[in-house]
Design an enzyme around this catalytic site. Structure first.
Site, PDB file in Angstrom:
ATOM      1  N   CYS A 118       0.871  -1.177   0.000  1.00 56.13           N
ATOM      2  CA  CYS A 118       0.000   0.000   0.000  1.00 56.13           C
ATOM      3  C   CYS A 118       0.904   1.221   0.000  1.00 56.13           C
ATOM      4  O   CYS A 118       1.532   1.551   1.002  1.00 56.13           O
ATOM      5  CB  CYS A 118      -0.906   0.009   1.226  1.00 56.13           C
ATOM      6  SG  CYS A 118      -1.919   1.498   1.377  1.00 56.13           S
TER       7      CYS A 118
ATOM      8  N   GLU B 297      -3.673   0.933  -6.243  1.00 55.59           N
ATOM      9  CA  GLU B 297      -2.662   0.001  -6.748  1.00 55.59           C
ATOM     10  C   GLU B 297      -2.595   0.162  -8.268  1.00 55.59           C
ATOM     11  O   GLU B 297      -3.514   0.707  -8.883  1.00 55.59           O
ATOM     12  CB  GLU B 297      -2.996  -1.450  -6.399  1.00 55.59           C
ATOM     13  CG  GLU B 297      -2.940  -1.791  -4.917  1.00 55.59           C
ATOM     14  CD  GLU B 297      -1.538  -1.779  -4.326  1.00 55.59           C
ATOM     15  OE1 GLU B 297      -0.567  -1.506  -5.069  1.00 55.59           O
ATOM     16  OE2 GLU B 297      -1.413  -2.043  -3.115  1.00 55.59           O
TER      17      GLU B 297
END
Length: 225
Positions: free
Chosen positions: A2, A106
């Protein structure tokens, strides 16, 4: 991993949501949080005898580090090793926190191109990432890291890792310290993760200088998988 996320709720919203005392700096909405940015977190405070909303630098810096620069490489802590690594184990044992978020980003590579995706609850509800915190240096600079785990269900199409998201019923145990690592680090089930929308978004989120609600809007020109 992340490496970018969004957190846009106000001090008042977060203190109410997490039933915490506000000791944080005034928060600014960010749709493109990047490593070393100041971020909100919820932690336990002996002084306030309960939860507090605080502000930390994203990227945990252990007390033994020579300078803050090491934090840029420590924005994530892997669930598989967080209880063992020297950098994270002391915080996992005694200094766990919740990191409020609206969603995270992402990228999926397709040849030479990369497509950005934004993962967020379909109903607009907030997320709480499992996090760790530490205080560094004579000024006790507060720093933090987001715990990640292996991706589950449909999220595997985007990345092999995901933040460890904690539902409200697990907040108290996570913040308490101690406990059985296997239970604490359990990821959400595939069924629970079905509530997470995988949204293709435009490429502008890739530039840390861009920051606004348009970054999380769905790109109508992209077909989801």
């Amino acid at each position: 991993m992340c490496g970018r996320y969004a957190t846009t709720r106000s001090n008042a919203d977060l203190t109410r949501l997490f039933e915490a005392v506000d000791v944080a700096e005034p928060l600014r909405a960010s749709w493109n949080v990047a490593p070393t940015d100041p971020v909100p977190l919820i932690r336990m405070s002996k002084e306030h005898e309960g939860r507090v909303l605080d502000t930390a630098r994203w990227g945990l810096v252990p007390h033994w580090a020579k300078d803050l620069k090491v934090g840029a490489r420590m924005i994530n802590a892997r669930a598989e090793t967080v209880a063992e690594l020297r950098s994270f184990a002391p915080s996992f044992a005694k200094r766990r926190c919740l990191v409020p978020a609206d969603g995270w980003f992402e990228w999926v590579r397709d040849g030479k191109e990369k497509q950005a995706f934004y993962m967020t609850p379909a109903d607009g509800s907030p997320l709480a990432f499992a996090g760790l915190w530490s205080a560094w240096g004579p000024e006790s600079v507060l720093t933090c890291s987001v715990v990640t785990t292996a991706a589950v269900g449909g999220l595997t199409r985007v990345h092999d890792r995901m933040p460890l998201v904690l539902p409200p019923e697990r907040w108290a145990d996570w913040l308490a310290g101690g406990g059985e690592p296997e239970r604490l680090l359990r990821p959400l089930s595939v069924r629970e993760l079905d509530a997470i929308e995988i949204r293709p978004v435009g490429p502008t989120v890739g530039n840390v200088r861009n920051n606004g609600p348009e970054l999380i809007e769905a790109d109508p020109q992209v077909t989801l998988f």
